[in-house]
Structures are given as C-alpha cells and as structure tokens.
Design an enzyme around this catalytic site. Structure first.
Site, mmCIF file in Angstrom:
data_model
loop_
_atom_site.group_PDB
_atom_site.id
_atom_site.type_symbol
_atom_site.label_atom_id
_atom_site.label_comp_id
_atom_site.label_asym_id
_atom_site.label_seq_id
_atom_site.Cartn_x
_atom_site.Cartn_y
_atom_site.Cartn_z
ATOM 1 C CB THR A 177 -0.963 0.066 1.199
ATOM 2 O OG1 THR A 177 -1.450 1.418 1.308
ATOM 3 C CG2 THR A 177 -0.282 -0.290 2.510
ATOM 4 C CG ASP B 194 -2.881 4.953 1.622
ATOM 5 O OD1 ASP B 194 -2.500 5.905 0.926
ATOM 6 O OD2 ASP B 194 -4.000 4.430 1.504
ATOM 7 N N GLY C 136 -3.841 9.720 0.634
ATOM 8 C CA GLY C 136 -3.678 9.239 2.006
ATOM 9 C C GLY C 136 -4.902 9.598 2.817
ATOM 10 N NE ARG C 137 -10.008 6.337 1.978
ATOM 11 C CZ ARG C 137 -10.769 6.839 1.020
ATOM 12 N NH1 ARG C 137 -11.732 7.670 1.323
ATOM 13 N NH2 ARG C 137 -10.573 6.508 -0.238
ATOM 14 C CE1 TYR D 246 -6.728 6.540 -8.716
ATOM 15 C CE2 TYR D 246 -7.556 8.622 -9.577
ATOM 16 C CZ TYR D 246 -7.734 7.493 -8.807
ATOM 17 O OH TYR D 246 -8.889 7.316 -8.106
ATOM 18 C CD GLN E 94 -0.540 10.804 -4.912
ATOM 19 O OE1 GLN E 94 0.095 11.299 -4.012
ATOM 20 N NE2 GLN E 94 -1.785 11.177 -5.168
ATOM 21 N NE ARG E 95 -3.687 3.906 -7.925
ATOM 22 C CZ ARG E 95 -4.950 3.754 -7.571
ATOM 23 N NH1 ARG E 95 -5.308 3.952 -6.336
ATOM 24 N NH2 ARG E 95 -5.854 3.397 -8.444
#
Lengths: 404, 404
Positions: free
Chosen positions: B136, B138, B181-182, B295, B297-298
C-alpha cells in the site's frame, strides 16, 4: 567588442532544462577572451529594470554544471510582457551597465521583447547584440523543429499516461488526464507515446487544434468504453468550442488573466472535474477519475530527456557564438538533420516574435482524437534514452470447474 | 503437500512495485519441487469467485522479470471487499481447484479477506495455507516498519515537491499540492524529503493525523508568504475538521463511496481548488496554484525506489517460504534491522487485518505543519539510490548604477 559585459535572463514558465541554456551561455561566454563579465538578471526582464543582477563570472564551473542539471529557472522568471516603454527601461539599464550582449531565454513573448529592445538599440545607435534563446514546453515557436523543454515535458506526459493506462487496466473505468498547452497540442499529443499494446490508452486525445464538442466527446467515450471496458483520455487544457471559448472557462466563476491577457488555465482541476461529471451524469459510468497534471509536468525533478538536455545546452552555446562571431540579432532555432541529429540556425527575430506554432495537420489523425505515425516518428527520438517500458503477462487461461 | 497448486491475486490500489511481489511468489514457488501449478486470479477476489485464472507456470521467467519491473497490478485488481458470504464463495472455488496455498497481495482490507478465508478453511477442515502479502502506498499497515509500494510513491511525492518548489521559487506565489492518504499522512509527509535549503518548500504540511482548521491554515500561509515571498504547501486528501468530516467533502455535491464505505477523495481537484480559492479570497494573494497529484503518484512509470523493488520482491518470496516451510497462516511484515537493512516476519492475520496505522507522534513536528528529523531518518533510506538533487547559484550581487 567594447565593454565585454554580457547579460543573460530567463523568462516565462520554467522547464526541466532551461538552466542548461543558462549554463551554456555562461560557460561558452567565459571561453571568449573579450568577455569580462557574465551577468544574470534575476526574474527576467523585471530584474533588468530593477537592476537585480548577479555576477555569473564568479560562479564555479562545477556548480554551474550542477545547476544546469536542476529544473526550473535558477535566475528566477517573470510573467511580465514588456511594451515599448518597458523595453526602453530595459535598454536604459543595459546602456548604464555597458552591456553589449543580451541573451533572453524564453518563449514567443520573450522573443518579442528581444525584438523590441533590439530595434530600440539600433534606433539609438547603441552597439547591442540581442539574441533570443528558445525554451517552451508548449513547442509553439515557429521556425524550429522543436523547442528545448518540450522533449522533457513530453517524456513526463508519456510516462504519466503509460502508468495511468496500467492503473486503469488494473481497476477499469474512465480516466481523464488534463495536459498543459494553451494553443498547441504538442504536449497533450505526447500522451500517445505512452501507448504500447493496441488496446492501451490513451484511447482518445483532444487537442486545441480541433474544435471540442461535448456531445461528440461523450459519444467517443461511450464507444471506447463499450469496446475496451475502460477508457483513458488525454485532454489539452486549451480545448475550446467552435467560437474559440476555452471549455475550462465556460464554467469558471472568476477568470484570471496574466499580463499577456491569457486566461489562467493551469493550477486548477476544474476542467477535469467538469468532464468527469459529464461522463458520470450522461453515460452512467461509475468509476470516472480525473487528474490535472498541472505543474508536475514542467518541473518534476528526475524525468528528463538526455536529448533535450544536450540541445538546451547547445542553443545557449550557439547563441554566444552567433552573438560574438555574427553580425545580426536573432532567435536561435533547432533544425533536424537526421534520425536523429540536430543543428542550429539564427532566425530573424521578426520571424519568431509573438507568433504561435500549432500542430501540423499531418500530425493529427483524421478522427481528430489521435496522432499519426508521422507524429510518433517526430517525437520518439526527442524523448531520449532509457524510456521505461511496460510488460504484460501472456494469456494462459485455466479451465473453469464450477462455472464451465 | 497435496495438489501442489497455489493461487496468487492482487487487490486494492496498484503500486509501482506490486508486480515484484507477484513475481516473487511465482518464481519462488516454481523452485519448489512439490508445486505443480502457480495460478493467478484476474482482478483479485472478483476473479477468484468468477474462476478467472491464468497459469503463471507457463510464463517465461524472462517475461516475469520484465513484468516485475512494470508498475500497477499485472493480474488486475478490484475494490471488492468480501464479507463472510463472499469469502465462502472464494473458499468454494479454492476447494474446487484443489488449491492449498493462497497468496493475496494487498492492503489492510485484503488482509481481512485472507483472515476470513483462513478461518473458513480451518472450520471446514480443509488444508489451506493463506498468506497476506503487504502492499500500500499509504503505509498504513500495523506491525510493519513500512509497506512495499510506499517508498516508490514517497519518492514520486518528494521529487514532485522538489520540482514544484523550484518552479515556485522562479515564479513566486502560493502552491498547493494535494497528496493521497485517507487516514495516514505518511505519503504527504514524504513531501518534506523534497526540501534541501532552509527556505525551500514545502513550507507547510497538513496531515490527516491533525485536525485541519481553515482559519489557522490561512494564518500559516499568510505568515509564510510574508516571510519568504512565496509558499509551497503539501496537503493530504484526508484532512478533516474536528468532527472528522473530510474537508474535501464539505463542498462536494455528490459524495461517492466505494465498496468499503470510503468516500472517494482522489480523481478530483476539488480540495486543491477549494483551498486555492480561500487563499485568493481571504489573503488577497494573486498567484495561487493548486495541483492534485492523483493517480500519477501511484502509477507513474519510471520513478521507483530500488529499495522498494527489492523488498516487494522479497515479501513475495518470503510468503512462499512461510507457506511451504511453515505451519501457520499470516501476514508478511517488514522489520528494520539496520541503517539500512530489513528482514521479514510472519504476523498473525488478526494482528494486521482491518487495522490502520497512522503517523506516530514522534514523526510530526509540534507545529503540526512539519515532520521531525526522526521522520526524515526513517524515510530517507527507503527512497533508494539516485535521488535527484537540486542546486542553486551562489549569491554574487552586482552593484546597481541607476537605482543605487
């Protein structure tokens, strides 16, 4: 040569390689015995009228090389667009500091500034040699095969869409990526170079060279989504309706304009959100995501074309040679001489100043939503070495047991 | 070992290195004499219940290595979050295909799926070994030093802010970059690693671990702008008010939720636009720009940490070893053993499943708008080799003549 003082400045939006040109000017000028000082003006023409100069002759060549590899404008930039009066102020400062060679690194607005200052110097009988050094991620200067800064930004856009396509394939839906480029679609078109397999995105590309129609757009998206189960779309921030009104401003409450009278298009996600909302509402597709590439595409550190770096350095070097060995003011242009090689020419300032190149028809597919192979052939060598590549698992299905 | 059939699947949001783990499982499993087939399920748990399997045993090791270096999920992913009934379907399919080893690469929701399936198999007396492999961006899994995928996304964010800071220094104003990042601010905090000189941005960092207050935010921005003449801000998409309501949804018309009940935060520029509008309106600053990294960044291809690649490969390899040599189901975790080195452990699924790690207090500065040196020390080695660096011209002012 008289005073031996030269001045260099950077204008307009930064690029990943604009410091290569700055360092090209500085190091090449320092090789000339007649050059006594290389000054840099801070924040472009604004720093000239404010006399905010730094002495680049004192900087080590080692640090200059490191600065050359750093994106954005090391001297700072400006959005000021000088008129005749502003140019007269520039000229006064140049004369006061006995600067006889002026190099301005910038886009078509900057070339116009150089043109005016050049004419004022000639009218005043002052021995100024003024050279415009090209840079713009928009690739919209006339007379050049391409402009320094464009290849690196194009590489970012191609890599971004290659990744966005992989993401969209893993979690299918509709993806809209909004790319910079007010009048010229070159940067948006670079998204096509992120495509490898026939079903890869971007499946649709919308350029400012073609009229944008929301109904046709929705029909295109629907057809693509039905065919592939997903849809990746590249959209230029400069898309406009038949009247020329930017789609981005059709919904904006407060339209912001810069000193050049240009509407502010970047630095807001409004266009992507508008298009995504329309797709969700009208096509009933649930997973619709929009990204606005914004400033990432012109300033990201660590995504640069080696071809672009080399050429940006060389336009700076050649500018000094044209100035010190030549007899005319002008704008440095890149000429393509092989697959791939380039050479440099000096164009009359009036041929470049204030003019805007847009994508040639031969680069845009008949559908209006794709590029041609001619464009791929044009752009690919500029992206440079080491472009990352995407690989897939080959199909090897396993027979079902419960659901056969 | 019975059937010798193993199954691997990928769930949740893709990362730049999730295919390293897939290939780690596949190649390591193929080294075991008892393993007859390595199946991959397409689109995560969805592909399991639909029996959409591919036979990874037939893929060449050469192509697997190339796929390993490709971002996003090569098998496809899903946002489905299985409940007990869904897990029972998964279990039925595993049994029908005589699969006795199940590897699921995903975040904390995926680990919960593995936990339920593991319990169902045990209750049914079916000999299943189920292992959760972490991934992840995150970095929000408990029990791990960090999660595969985070270092590469963090590297993108750090490089993006390094570039945005240079751009903002050239054309001063306020820049807002919104990062994924939730609940966990790790990825937003990575923006601090883009900073080199004391006056570099990001000058302010807003994390979901701290309550966001618009008035305090505006005061922070004003103070920074007055001090440096510019301001670069990193904002987590998950920032929320004192009641826990995400700032992003305070203005959204239609709030979209995924199968996990999470509000959709990415794929829209609304939060950045909201903050920029507030800065313009309340502080009267003219040049205010906002980017939502979305998107990019991932999934950006070509921005990856070599440390992350290596570790993502190893968690896949170790998962197979834990499964085939061990006696327990579990979740693979990364443990830090040096500056920098890592080792791997197998944690009980219940210790990881469905839990969320957030940034430890020691990583957040007392101001609430910066990270600590402890965080810099934590993150820097994960970013890997070859981080691009930014250089400046040293000051060497030239005396003014007209304006002295």
């Amino acid at each position: 040569m008289g005073s031996g003082r030269i001045l260099v400045a950077q204008g307009g939006g930064p690029t990943a390689v604009i410091n290569q040109s700055l360092v090209g000017v500085t190091l090449e000028a320092r090789r000339f015995r007649d050059v006594t000082r290389v000054y840099g003006a801070l924040h472009g023409v604004r720093g000239i009228v404010d006399e905010e100069f730094v002495d680049l002759t004192q900087e080590t060549s080692h640090n200059l090389e490191l600065v050359a590899g750093t994106p954005s404008s090391a001297l700072g930039s400006t959005r000021d667009k000088p008129d005749e009066k502003y140019c007269a102020e520039i000229f006064n400062v140049l004369r006061a500091h006995e600067i006889e060679h002026f190099f301005y690194i910038g886009g078509n607005d900057s070339s116009d500034t150089v043109r005016i200052v050049s004419e004022q110097a000639r009218a005043a009988g002052y021995p100024l040699r003024a050279i415009h050094i090209p840079k713009t991620i928009d690739n919209d200067l006339v007379g050049s095969d391409h402009t320094p800064g464009y290849p690196s930004a194009a590489r970012f856009v191609a890599q971004a869409f290659a990744g966005a396509n992989l993401d969209n394939a893993a979690l299918p839906g509709v993806y809209v990526g909004v790319v910079m480029g007010r009048h010229a679609g070159f940067l948006t078109a670079a998204s096509a170079l992120g495509k490898k397999f026939p079903d890869d995105g971007p499946h649709l590309i919308y350029l400012p060279e073609r009229v944008f129609d929301l109904e046709r757009f929705l029909a295109d998206v629907k057809a693509t989504y039905e065919r592939f189960g997903r849809c990746v779309i590249a959209v230029s921030e400069g898309i406009h309706d038949a009247s020329g009104a930017p789609i981005a401003t059709l919904l904006a409450k407060d339209v912001e304009r810069d000193a050049h009278g240009n509407v502010q298009l970047s630095g807001t996600g409004a266009l992507a959100d508008l298009l995504c909302d329309a797709i969700k509402a009208r096509l009933g597709i649930k997973r619709v995501r929009g990204d606005t590439f914004g400033y990432l595409q012109r300033s990201f550190i660590g995504c640069v074309s080696d071809v672009d770096q080399r050429e940006a350095r060389e336009v700076g070097e050649k500018a000094v040679q044209f100035a010190l060995w030549g007899q005319a003011d002008g704008s440095v242009a890149i000429r393509r001489t092989g697959f791939y090689s380039a050479d440099y020419a000096l164009l009359p300032l009036a041929d470049v100043a204030g003019k805007t190149r847009t994508m040639e028809d031969e680069f845009i597919a008949a559908s209006g939503t794709d590029v041609t192979d001619a464009f791929r052939l044009y752009l690919r060598p500029l992206l440079g070495a080491g472009m990352p590549d995407a690989f897939r698992l080959r199909p090897a299905p396993v027979a079902k047991i419960l659901r056969r």
